[in-house]
Write a protein that holds these residues in place. Structure first.
Motif, PDB file in Angstrom:
ATOM      1  N   ALA A  20     124.356   4.389  20.147  1.00 38.12           N
ATOM      2  CA  ALA A  20     124.706   3.751  21.417  1.00 38.12           C
ATOM      3  C   ALA A  20     125.073   2.287  21.204  1.00 38.12           C
ATOM      4  O   ALA A  20     124.547   1.620  20.312  1.00 38.12           O
ATOM      5  CB  ALA A  20     123.546   3.871  22.398  1.00 38.12           C
ATOM      6  N   ASP A  21     125.979   1.798  22.068  1.00 30.87           N
ATOM      7  CA  ASP A  21     126.346   0.377  22.054  1.00 30.87           C
ATOM      8  C   ASP A  21     125.483  -0.435  22.997  1.00 30.87           C
ATOM      9  O   ASP A  21     125.214  -1.613  22.730  1.00 30.87           O
ATOM     10  CB  ASP A  21     127.815   0.211  22.467  1.00 30.87           C
ATOM     11  N   LEU A  22     125.042   0.184  24.099  1.00 31.93           N
ATOM     12  CA  LEU A  22     124.236  -0.490  25.114  1.00 31.93           C
ATOM     13  C   LEU A  22     123.207   0.488  25.658  1.00 31.93           C
ATOM     14  O   LEU A  22     123.359   1.715  25.531  1.00 31.93           O
ATOM     15  CB  LEU A  22     125.122  -0.984  26.274  1.00 31.93           C
ATOM     16  N   TYR A  23     122.164  -0.063  26.318  1.00 32.80           N
ATOM     17  CA  TYR A  23     121.092   0.758  26.875  1.00 32.80           C
ATOM     18  C   TYR A  23     120.820   0.328  28.310  1.00 32.80           C
ATOM     19  O   TYR A  23     120.465  -0.822  28.563  1.00 32.80           O
ATOM     20  CB  TYR A  23     119.806   0.612  26.056  1.00 32.80           C
ATOM     21  N   LEU A  24     121.010   1.252  29.237  1.00 35.91           N
ATOM     22  CA  LEU A  24     120.628   1.022  30.629  1.00 35.91           C
ATOM     23  C   LEU A  24     119.264   1.678  30.802  1.00 35.91           C
ATOM     24  O   LEU A  24     119.147   2.907  30.860  1.00 35.91           O
ATOM     25  CB  LEU A  24     121.662   1.640  31.583  1.00 35.91           C
ATOM     26  N   TRP A  67     123.122 -10.601  32.077  1.00 43.93           N
ATOM     27  CA  TRP A  67     123.027  -9.195  32.452  1.00 43.93           C
ATOM     28  C   TRP A  67     121.900  -8.927  33.444  1.00 43.93           C
ATOM     29  O   TRP A  67     121.702  -7.788  33.860  1.00 43.93           O
ATOM     30  CB  TRP A  67     122.823  -8.321  31.213  1.00 43.93           C
ATOM     31  N   GLN A  68     121.146  -9.966  33.827  1.00 41.34           N
ATOM     32  CA  GLN A  68     120.006  -9.750  34.714  1.00 41.34           C
ATOM     33  C   GLN A  68     120.455  -9.267  36.102  1.00 41.34           C
ATOM     34  O   GLN A  68     119.790  -8.437  36.709  1.00 41.34           O
ATOM     35  CB  GLN A  68     119.165 -11.030  34.868  1.00 41.34           C
ATOM     36  N   ASP A  69     121.546  -9.836  36.582  1.00 44.40           N
ATOM     37  CA  ASP A  69     122.043  -9.470  37.902  1.00 44.40           C
ATOM     38  C   ASP A  69     123.000  -8.287  37.792  1.00 44.40           C
ATOM     39  O   ASP A  69     123.889  -8.259  36.943  1.00 44.40           O
ATOM     40  CB  ASP A  69     122.765 -10.657  38.542  1.00 44.40           C
ATOM     41  N   GLU A  70     122.821  -7.315  38.688  1.00 43.77           N
ATOM     42  CA  GLU A  70     123.676  -6.131  38.771  1.00 43.77           C
ATOM     43  C   GLU A  70     123.880  -5.452  37.406  1.00 43.77           C
ATOM     44  O   GLU A  70     125.010  -5.267  36.929  1.00 43.77           O
ATOM     45  CB  GLU A  70     125.030  -6.487  39.384  1.00 43.77           C
ATOM     46  N   PRO A  71     122.795  -5.045  36.733  1.00 46.51           N
ATOM     47  CA  PRO A  71     122.946  -4.395  35.423  1.00 46.51           C
ATOM     48  C   PRO A  71     123.747  -3.101  35.482  1.00 46.51           C
ATOM     49  O   PRO A  71     124.434  -2.747  34.514  1.00 46.51           O
ATOM     50  CB  PRO A  71     121.500  -4.138  34.994  1.00 46.51           C
ATOM     51  N   ILE A  72     123.682  -2.387  36.621  1.00 50.21           N
ATOM     52  CA  ILE A  72     124.422  -1.123  36.721  1.00 50.21           C
ATOM     53  C   ILE A  72     125.923  -1.386  36.715  1.00 50.21           C
ATOM     54  O   ILE A  72     126.693  -0.666  36.083  1.00 50.21           O
ATOM     55  CB  ILE A  72     123.992  -0.355  37.987  1.00 50.21           C
ATOM     56  N   GLU A  74     122.701  -3.447  21.752  1.00 48.52           N
ATOM     57  CA  GLU A  74     122.412  -2.391  20.781  1.00 48.52           C
ATOM     58  C   GLU A  74     121.143  -2.640  19.991  1.00 48.52           C
ATOM     59  O   GLU A  74     120.596  -1.707  19.369  1.00 48.52           O
ATOM     60  CB  GLU A  74     123.598  -2.212  19.820  1.00 48.52           C
ATOM     61  N   GLU A  75     120.626  -3.855  20.024  1.00 48.21           N
ATOM     62  CA  GLU A  75     119.356  -4.153  19.358  1.00 48.21           C
ATOM     63  C   GLU A  75     118.164  -3.957  20.281  1.00 48.21           C
ATOM     64  O   GLU A  75     117.027  -4.202  19.896  1.00 48.21           O
ATOM     65  CB  GLU A  75     119.369  -5.596  18.826  1.00 48.21           C
ATOM     66  N   GLY A  76     118.434  -3.557  21.522  1.00 41.78           N
ATOM     67  CA  GLY A  76     117.347  -3.357  22.466  1.00 41.78           C
ATOM     68  C   GLY A  76     116.862  -4.635  23.113  1.00 41.78           C
ATOM     69  O   GLY A  76     115.696  -4.743  23.499  1.00 41.78           O
ATOM     70  N   GLN A  77     117.752  -5.600  23.263  1.00 46.15           N
ATOM     71  CA  GLN A  77     117.377  -6.894  23.832  1.00 46.15           C
ATOM     72  C   GLN A  77     118.214  -7.187  25.073  1.00 46.15           C
ATOM     73  O   GLN A  77     119.399  -6.840  25.148  1.00 46.15           O
ATOM     74  CB  GLN A  77     117.589  -8.010  22.799  1.00 46.15           C
ATOM     75  N   LEU A  78     117.583  -7.834  26.042  1.00 43.22           N
ATOM     76  CA  LEU A  78     118.275  -8.262  27.262  1.00 43.22           C
ATOM     77  C   LEU A  78     119.103  -9.501  26.963  1.00 43.22           C
ATOM     78  O   LEU A  78     118.572 -10.503  26.489  1.00 43.22           O
ATOM     79  CB  LEU A  78     117.249  -8.556  28.356  1.00 43.22           C
ATOM     80  N   GLU A  79     120.402  -9.440  27.253  1.00 44.07           N
ATOM     81  CA  GLU A  79     121.273 -10.569  26.962  1.00 44.07           C
ATOM     82  C   GLU A  79     121.503 -11.417  28.216  1.00 44.07           C
ATOM     83  O   GLU A  79     121.426 -10.925  29.345  1.00 44.07           O
ATOM     84  CB  GLU A  79     122.618 -10.084  26.407  1.00 44.07           C
ATOM     85  N   GLU A  80     121.766 -12.669  28.007  1.00 52.26           N
ATOM     86  CA  GLU A  80     122.004 -13.610  29.102  1.00 52.26           C
ATOM     87  C   GLU A  80     123.193 -13.144  29.943  1.00 52.26           C
ATOM     88  O   GLU A  80     124.214 -12.701  29.438  1.00 52.26           O
ATOM     89  CB  GLU A  80     122.315 -15.006  28.530  1.00 52.26           C
ATOM     90  N   CYS A  88     108.422  -3.929  44.846  1.00 53.96           N
ATOM     91  CA  CYS A  88     107.201  -3.493  44.166  1.00 53.96           C
ATOM     92  C   CYS A  88     107.409  -2.401  43.114  1.00 53.96           C
ATOM     93  O   CYS A  88     106.450  -2.034  42.425  1.00 53.96           O
ATOM     94  CB  CYS A  88     106.188  -2.995  45.190  1.00 53.96           C
ATOM     95  N   GLY A  89     108.614  -1.877  42.992  1.00 50.26           N
ATOM     96  CA  GLY A  89     108.794  -0.700  42.151  1.00 50.26           C
ATOM     97  C   GLY A  89     109.427  -0.970  40.798  1.00 50.26           C
ATOM     98  O   GLY A  89     109.623  -2.127  40.393  1.00 50.26           O
ATOM     99  N   PRO A  90     109.760   0.091  40.088  1.00 46.37           N
ATOM    100  CA  PRO A  90     110.412  -0.018  38.776  1.00 46.37           C
ATOM    101  C   PRO A  90     111.740  -0.761  38.873  1.00 46.37           C
ATOM    102  O   PRO A  90     112.376  -0.782  39.927  1.00 46.37           O
ATOM    103  CB  PRO A  90     110.623   1.444  38.370  1.00 46.37           C
ATOM    104  N   GLN A  91     112.155  -1.315  37.758  1.00 45.96           N
ATOM    105  CA  GLN A  91     113.387  -2.103  37.695  1.00 45.96           C
ATOM    106  C   GLN A  91     114.275  -1.634  36.545  1.00 45.96           C
ATOM    107  O   GLN A  91     113.796  -1.031  35.574  1.00 45.96           O
ATOM    108  CB  GLN A  91     113.064  -3.593  37.514  1.00 45.96           C
ATOM    109  N   VAL A  92     115.562  -1.911  36.690  1.00 45.32           N
ATOM    110  CA  VAL A  92     116.562  -1.542  35.680  1.00 45.32           C
ATOM    111  C   VAL A  92     116.970  -2.780  34.894  1.00 45.32           C
ATOM    112  O   VAL A  92     117.075  -3.881  35.456  1.00 45.32           O
ATOM    113  CB  VAL A  92     117.810  -0.932  36.350  1.00 45.32           C
ATOM    114  N   GLU A  93     117.205  -2.602  33.606  1.00 45.85           N
ATOM    115  CA  GLU A  93     117.754  -3.664  32.766  1.00 45.85           C
ATOM    116  C   GLU A  93     118.831  -3.081  31.865  1.00 45.85           C
ATOM    117  O   GLU A  93     118.813  -1.883  31.558  1.00 45.85           O
ATOM    118  CB  GLU A  93     116.665  -4.309  31.902  1.00 45.85           C
ATOM    119  N   LEU A  94     119.755  -3.931  31.430  1.00 49.22           N
ATOM    120  CA  LEU A  94     120.789  -3.540  30.481  1.00 49.22           C
ATOM    121  C   LEU A  94     120.534  -4.268  29.173  1.00 49.22           C
ATOM    122  O   LEU A  94     120.469  -5.504  29.145  1.00 49.22           O
ATOM    123  CB  LEU A  94     122.186  -3.894  31.029  1.00 49.22           C
ATOM    124  N   TRP A  95     120.356  -3.511  28.113  1.00 53.32           N
ATOM    125  CA  TRP A  95     120.052  -4.075  26.798  1.00 53.32           C
ATOM    126  C   TRP A  95     121.239  -3.909  25.856  1.00 53.32           C
ATOM    127  O   TRP A  95     122.053  -2.990  26.009  1.00 53.32           O
ATOM    128  CB  TRP A  95     118.847  -3.377  26.173  1.00 53.32           C
TER     129      TRP A  95
END
Length: 795
Positions: free
Chosen positions: A361-365, A200-205, A192-198, A183-190
């Motif tokens: 930055a190259d990536l955004y967590l 990366w959904q699983d285990e972004p950390i 450099e354009e600020g987009q989620l790439e294929e 039910c809570g907040p979630q993490v994503e890895l984006w």
């Protein structure tokens, strides 16, 4: 059996710390009846029962508090019982806000165990928290501290979380950020354009950790904003971050996976280890081990580009579950510097950050828990085996300070005071009753973005505490952005603005931390501040009385060619110092500062000095540090504030001596400290090739002996050390030691920054003092009258 009813109102850190379930359990265990709730003032309790049980309740209430709770005041009335049949936790009540707004708290041991337990439902969940830890200030919109007043209102709890939230016996009872993977907040890895790439959904950390291993620069959204992270062992990666951030020299902060790894690289006092492990989890300045020290793994040394040439490292440990998980996956130290381009505030909105940090930055967590009030990391060093806060932010702000009764206004209805602070290292302060609420570090107000953040923080504070100021205090410098903003707000709210002299505010900020009951000598040394005579002060000796101050001494003024430009160029301060001593004769000298200019520039500067064109006079010790750093060729052009002074302090490591240079001090008050004998002696040492470290050591010792000498002649036994120059650990420790040897009682900053981060508090204290003594504020700002002459002497 006779029953009584106690009606209690408690103020302090009693919201968001598990206080109500603590009271509930205490009452149930003692078989007492009644209720407890949160209010805008703190916590209210009504409890009924026999006298001996009520006495036990009060004793345990005061002595067995939850880990983060602090009771500042208890109001208690005794009334007739009304026949409560149970004890309950009632809904919060609204009203005028005086309750404490708590800072964000580092992950507790219980939550840490859960996120690394494969059998726990919060295994590897990066937003695990309870009433003993997690976000507070960064997510709250208004008081009382309830979920509907916080950004967590956007996340509806699942049945399991709701059950914890409503169970008074759970440590998550009314933990407002309570959440889980369902039910809570979630993490994503984006990218450099600020987009989620294929992929990366699983285990972004884990993917983010791998990117850092590859030398990439990762922007990580934490508790109060973004960090820029890179492998601290990778010289090329750190240099790339410096180039992108346009930060060529200023040391980077580091995050280590564990205290054990910190001990690998640094010498750690026990008080420093306690700070690193504490719930505030600040950056702590630690002494680096010498290169010849035994290391467990010599190949894992910190890259030289992290803190080039500096004997200390700024280090913190992970303080959120997200950081703990990332650092556990890496198991090596990383640079963790504020996520912002140079000169603008820390980024905190994940939707805006990829644009703001484009090219950095190259990536955004990122995560989707909104941050309402961004906050940088706090910075602490240890002086005389005691912590000294250099930047008061996450973990400490916005907790208030309550000056001792002798310093507070004795009026029954003290005015609400808003203090807007200084131009650099800005913080604001809001005085309500006997409390002064201090904002986190807001930074320098030199950009549009930082000024907007400053203005928003003011409005947010006033909204949270549901008040409007009766008085606005500001710096006496008319051109400070904070001063100009004060006048704009004053027109909007139709309230008076009272300017407070910069160095007087410095001294009062330090005094506010200590119960000083008599006059004191305040020594305010910094870069510069607007003086009452129109010059730039910064080497001040101020006698502080209950009604104001008098300037009883100062450094002999010298010219600053180029004015503000000299702040960035120590070579200009050196030229001004030399010209003020030797006049046109300096044109014949071939010293490091002259060689740092082209012949054409040098000729122009000589003309400016000769004709007094844009060469304001200053008594600043900070600029004196700059000049000596230039003469010893340590720094000619600074890339950040205080670089020259830091370089001089670093240079003396390993060269400590008891020697000092001569100076001359005038025979009457105000005492004028003439540095010219010292300058001549320094030039002689440079001419014979004396090491810059020894020159620095003798220079520092000279400053210390000046303080001791002036203290003797002014004759006040209490001596207050304040201003940015006293961030210098060697200067502070040696000065306090020498003062004690000479039977003075030194005081220095501990909980409030000695730099301009303390100015807002000092501004408030100036207004409170004027109200306490019922004098006109202009009396505080009037020119001090000279005292009778004293005998002259030299250091």
């Amino acid at each position: 059996m006779t029953l009584r009813r106690l009606c209690l109102t408690l103020q302090g850190a009693v919201q968001g710390v598990g206080f109500r379930p603590f009271v509930y359990r205490l009452a149930i265990n003692l078989d007492l009846k009644g209720w407890v709730n949160n209010s805008a003032q703190g916590v209210e309790i009504e409890v009924e029962g026999p006298t001996h049980l009520l006495n036990s309740f009060l004793g345990q209430l005061k002595n067995d508090l939850p880990p983060r709770a602090v009771i500042e005041m208890i109001e208690c009335t005794d009334d007739a019982p009304i026949g409560y049949t149970s004890f309950e936790i009632r809904p919060s009540t609204e009203g005028s806000s005086t309750a404490l707004l708590l800072p964000d708290i580092a992950t507790c041991a219980d939550c840490l165990r859960e996120i690394f337990d494969p059998c726990d439902r919060r295994y590897r969940y990066p937003f695990t928290n309870c009433t003993n830890c997690g976000p507070r200030y960064s997510i709250i919109q208004s008081l009382p501290y309830d979920r509907h007043n916080a950004t967590m209102r956007h996340f509806k709890m699942c049945p399991d979380c709701q059950s914890e939230y409503t169970d008074p016996l759970s440590r998550r009872f009314h933990a407002q950020p309570n959440a889980c993977p369902i039910c809570g907040p979630q993490v994503e890895l984006w990218n450099e354009e600020g987009q989620l790439e294929e992929g990366w959904q699983d285990e972004p950390i884990q993917h983010a950790a791998e990117a850092i291993r590859q030398g990439k620069i990762l922007a990580v959204k934490g508790l109060g904003g973004f960090h820029l992270m890179v492998d601290a062992r990778n010289q090329a990666a750190v240099e790339r971050l410096r180039e992108r951030k346009h930060r060529p020299d200023k040391p980077f902060a580091l995050m280590y996976p564990s205290l054990k790894r910190v001990r690998h690289d640094c010498e750690i006092l026990e008080v420093e280890a306690e700070l690193l492990r504490s719930h505030t989890a600040p950056i702590v300045l630690l002494k680096r081990k010498q290169k010849n020290s035994v290391r467990v793994d010599p190949e894992n040394n910190i890259a030289e580009a992290v803190a080039p040439g500096y004997p200390h490292l700024g280090i913190m440990l992970p303080y959120t579950p997200l950081h703990h998980l990332l650092m556990a996956d890496l198991d090596f130290p990383v640079v963790a510097t504020s996520g912002n381009p140079s000169g603008v505030p820390i980024c905190f909105n994940e939707r805006q950050t990829p644009q703001d940090l484009k090219g950095l930055a190259d990536l955004y967590l990122i995560h989707n828990r909104p941050i309402l009030s961004p906050s940088d990391d706090s910075i602490i060093q240890v002086i005389n085996n005691q912590p000294q806060i250099l930047r008061r932010a996450r973990g400490y702000a916005p907790l208030p300070i309550s000056p001792s009764p002798i310093q507070n206004s004795k009026l029954s209805s003290p005015p609400t005071i808003l203090a807007v602070g200084a131009h650099l290292k800005n913080t604001i302060a809001l005085s309500l009753g006997d409390r002064i609420f201090l904002s986190p570090h807001l930074g320098d107000l030199g950009t549009v973005q930082s000024l907007k953040r400053f203005q928003k923080t003011i409005r947010d504070f006033l909204q949270i505490y549901d008040c409007q100021p009766d008085i606005i205090a500001c710096d006496a410098h008319p051109d400070y952005a904070s001063t100009q903003a004060a006048h704009t707000f004053a027109q909007e709210w139709q309230v008076p603005v009272i300017p407070v002299q910069h160095h007087y505010a410095h001294v009062l900020a330090c005094i506010a931390e200590h119960p000083l009951e008599r006059a004191a000598l305040g020594i305010a040394w910094d870069g510069s501040g607007y003086g009452l005579d129109g010059t730039l002060w910064g080497g001040e000796f101020l006698r502080i009385t209950t009604s104001g101050f008098e300037r009883v001494g100062y450094l002999r003024p010298f010219q600053l060619p180029g004015g503000e430009k000299a702040i960035q160029e120590p070579r200009r301060a050196a030229l001004g110092l030399l010209y003020s001593c030797f006049g046109e004769a300096i044109e014949q000298k071939q010293l490091a500062p002259m060689q740092a200019f082209s012949p054409q520039s040098l000729k122009l500067l000589y003309t400016m000095l000769d004709r007094h064109i844009n060469t304001p006079m200053t008594s600043s010790v900070g600029r004196l540090f700059d000049a000596i750093a230039s003469l010893t060729n340590k720094v000619q052009i600074s890339s950040y504030e205080g670089q020259a002074a830091a370089a001089l302090e670093s240079a003396l490591t390993g060269f400590e001596t008891e020697e000092h240079y001569p100076v001359q001090i005038s025979s009457t008050l105000p005492l004028i400290v003439d540095w010219r004998p010292m300058l001549n002696a320094i030039l002689e040492d440079i001419a014979v090739g004396l090491d810059a470290g020894l020159i620095s050591s003798k220079f520092h010792n000279t400053l210390v002996e000046i303080i001791v000498n002036v203290s003797h002649r002014v004759g006040e036994s209490y001596v207050v050390l304040t201003g940015g120059c006293f961030q210098n650990r060697y200067l502070s420790e040696r000065t306090s030691k020498r003062l004690r040897e000479e039977n003075f009682q030194p005081y220095w900053h501990q909980q409030i920054p000695t730099n301009d981060g303390g100015i807002a508090l000092g501004q408030v204290m100036s207004i409170k003092r004027s109200h306490r003594s019922s004098i006109n504020i202009q009396d505080v700002l009037s020119d001090p009258q000279p005292l009778p002459p004293r005998t002259s002497s030299c250091v």
